[in-house]
Design a protein around this motif. Structure first.
Motif, PDB file in Angstrom:
ATOM      1  N   VAL A 355       0.624  -1.275   0.037  1.00  0.00           N
ATOM      2  CA  VAL A 355       0.080  -0.025   0.085  1.00  0.00           C
ATOM      3  C   VAL A 355       0.716   1.337  -0.051  1.00  0.00           C
ATOM      4  O   VAL A 355       0.553   1.971  -0.800  1.00  0.00           O
ATOM      5  N   ALA A 356       1.888   1.373   0.894  1.00  0.00           N
ATOM      6  CA  ALA A 356       2.748   2.469   1.144  1.00  0.00           C
ATOM      7  C   ALA A 356       3.525   2.812  -0.315  1.00  0.00           C
ATOM      8  O   ALA A 356       3.424   3.859  -0.757  1.00  0.00           O
ATOM      9  N   PRO A 357       4.171   1.615  -0.686  1.00  0.00           N
ATOM     10  CA  PRO A 357       4.988   1.989  -1.876  1.00  0.00           C
ATOM     11  C   PRO A 357       4.349   2.433  -3.293  1.00  0.00           C
ATOM     12  O   PRO A 357       4.555   3.236  -4.082  1.00  0.00           O
ATOM     13  N   MET A 358       3.020   1.749  -3.461  1.00  0.00           N
ATOM     14  CA  MET A 358       2.243   2.048  -4.727  1.00  0.00           C
ATOM     15  C   MET A 358       1.698   3.345  -4.376  1.00  0.00           C
ATOM     16  O   MET A 358       1.508   3.957  -5.396  1.00  0.00           O
ATOM     17  N   THR A 359       1.352   3.861  -3.343  1.00  0.00           N
ATOM     18  CA  THR A 359       0.782   5.179  -2.999  1.00  0.00           C
ATOM     19  C   THR A 359       1.628   6.418  -3.056  1.00  0.00           C
ATOM     20  O   THR A 359       1.580   7.333  -3.937  1.00  0.00           O
ATOM     21  N   VAL A 360       2.969   5.985  -2.800  1.00  0.00           N
ATOM     22  CA  VAL A 360       4.006   7.083  -3.037  1.00  0.00           C
ATOM     23  C   VAL A 360       4.298   7.178  -4.674  1.00  0.00           C
ATOM     24  O   VAL A 360       4.454   8.127  -5.095  1.00  0.00           O
TER      25      VAL A 360
END
Length: 504
Positions: A355-360
């Motif tokens: 979630v965090a890597p894709m959102t960034v």
């Protein structure tokens, strides 16, 4: 004073319909500026007196004075008391192309692109259809959309949120929409989703691009279906991935071949619920085998569930993401086909660790999706309108599918063999004549029809030529007219008797 050709160039620029939106003084100013930039007026060259130029152009002197004033402010001309106006002597570095307004430009060499840029341009991108043309695949019917309901909900959103709805959205998406998407995926698709695992995007194409760049490095291998959705393959090719085709049979991708391949692959792309373009469904035992392969290899499953809402024989099978207890599956969905293309909202349901890597990474593409459509869609789903619309369109599309199959049998049965799909918005039809597939596509396009060739969707040689024919956006009467036009195309291109078998 201007030479005759220069004066005529100014008049032509002023009278060009493309420039009519500009005030008259701005048109004169830009016409003279273009003469200077083109080298038609040398530095130090005197310009006509404003009174004389005004008389030649049939305008007021104040209009010419305003044009000269702007040219002086921009540094293109100098104005000296007693000497009038002249082209600035500080313009030595202005490129002098020798071209004139209205002249045919000399051929230009193509721009020097990066390897990725060249690959993107060479592959031609993914073609959308601003105005639906008969048989364009993947285009929904928008004339039956409950626009008044959408408008009412949007007014409610604006009344409730006020100017806050005009601000940036969180890059992951508005929470209300993420919660509505998670509920829909869990209820309708048997998924395992929470609002925290949903990433709202502009399209499934953006989702595939993110997967290609975030999960794999250039040169790494990804398994793809053969044939495969062209948008996915182009996204992976553009990212520098090595696409490894895996053949299909009547039960979908032959998953056993993944484990038999000795070379490592970091991911696999599948459309298991309704394979694009064949329409087959990936069997349950193969879904489980795919999940086990991903667990053993620590690979990713990219599951594109692009049109699962439209299933015409019972309920569609549960998505792979809902079966995956090891959280190796990225689930991709879109509202472009279930609602309308102009909405531009898609999404991914991600494993928690992504979630965090894709959102960034998403913030480097377009930052966020517009808040007002997100909030409106969330309310549209929460109030039950989304489900009602999908059910209504499912009935409409099923009837149109049957109409198209019947029309093909009646008017094109000797040259096309349709495979009536159990779901989706398009029908694969194999070609049974000697006319090349590409020739038919080009001729049909000139008559206003849009056909997607099947041959180009195969990574390996030997795919049966034919077309993918969309039926969702066209009424029975529209399809009947279009099928008759297509029959005329076949008749006009019919080869002499005794020619060989079907060609691409």
């Amino acid at each position: 004073m201007f030479k005759h050709a220069q004066l005529e160039s100014v008049k032509a620029w002023i009278g060009d319909p493309a420039h009519r939106a500009l005030p008259l003084h701005a048109r004169i100013q830009r016409a003279i500026r273009q003469l200077i930039l083109d080298g038609a007026l040398d530095m130090g060259r005197p310009l006509p007196a404003s009174r004389a130029l005004a008389a030649s152009l049939g305008v007021s002197r104040d209009t010419v004075e305003s044009a000269y004033g702007q040219l002086h402010a921009e540094g293109f001309i100098e104005r000296r008391v007693g000497s009038g106006s002249l082209v600035s002597g500080k313009l030595q570095r202005v490129p002098r192309t020798g071209s004139r307004p209205g002249a045919v430009p000399a051929p230009q060499a193509g721009p020097r692109l990066s390897q990725r840029g060249a690959a993107l341009f060479r592959d031609g991108g993914v073609r959308d259809f601003p105005a639906p043309r008969p048989f364009a695949p993947g285009v929904p019917e928008t004339r039956g959309f409950p626009l008044h309901t959408w408008e009412r909900l949007q007014r409610q959103v604006l009344k409730e949120h006020g100017t806050q709805a005009l601000r940036h959205s969180p890059p992951q998406g508005v929470e209300a929409l993420r919660r509505a998407i998670a509920d829909h995926v869990n209820l309708e698709r048997g998924g395992h989703a929470t609002a925290e695992r949903v990433l709202v995007l502009t399209s499934s194409q953006q989702a595939m691009t993110l997967c290609a760049h975030v999960l794999l490095d250039p040169g790494e291998r990804i398994f793809i279906e053969d044939p495969v959705y062209h948008g996915a393959r182009k996204a992976f090719d553009a990212a520098g991935l090595r696409c490894v085709p895996v053949p299909l049979d009547g039960h979908g991708m032959q998953v056993a071949l993944l484990g038999a391949d000795p070379a490592p692959a970091r991911a696999v792309f599948v459309t298991p619920s309704h394979q694009f373009p064949t329409g087959t469904t990936l069997a349950l035992e193969r879904r489980l085998a795919l999940i086990e392969w991903a667990r053993q290899r620590q690979a990713w499953i990219i599951e594109d569930d692009y049109d699962s809402e439209f299933h015409y024989a019972g309920r569609p099978t549960a998505c792979v993401q809902g079966l995956d207890a090891h959280e190796r599956t990225i689930y991709i969905g879109t509202f472009t086909k279930s609602l309308f293309p102009g909405l531009r909202i898609g999404y991914m349901v991600l494993p928690p660790q992504l979630v965090a890597p894709m959102t960034v990474a998403r913030t480097l593409l377009d930052g966020h999706s517009a808040p007002i459509p997100q909030l409106t869609l969330a309310r549209f789903m929460e109030d039950g309108h989304f489900g009602a619309h999908v059910r209504a369109m499912r009935s409409v599309y099923a009837k149109r599918r049957d109409v198209l199959a019947d029309l093909i049998h009646r008017h094109l049965g000797d040259v096309l063999t349709p495979t009536v799909p159990a779901g989706g918005m398009q029908m694969p039809c194999t070609l049974n004549c000697d006319i090349p597939e590409r020739t038919l596509i080009d001729h049909a396009r000139r008559t206003g029809l849009e056909l997607l060739g099947l041959s180009g969707l195969h990574a390996s040689a030997g795919g049966q030529p034919g077309f993918l024919m969309g039926f969702a956006a066209y009424t029975p009467a529209e399809m009947e007219s279009a099928v008759k036009v297509l029959a005329e195309v076949f008749q006009a291109l019919a080869p002499p008797r005794g020619a060989g078998t079907a060609r691409r």
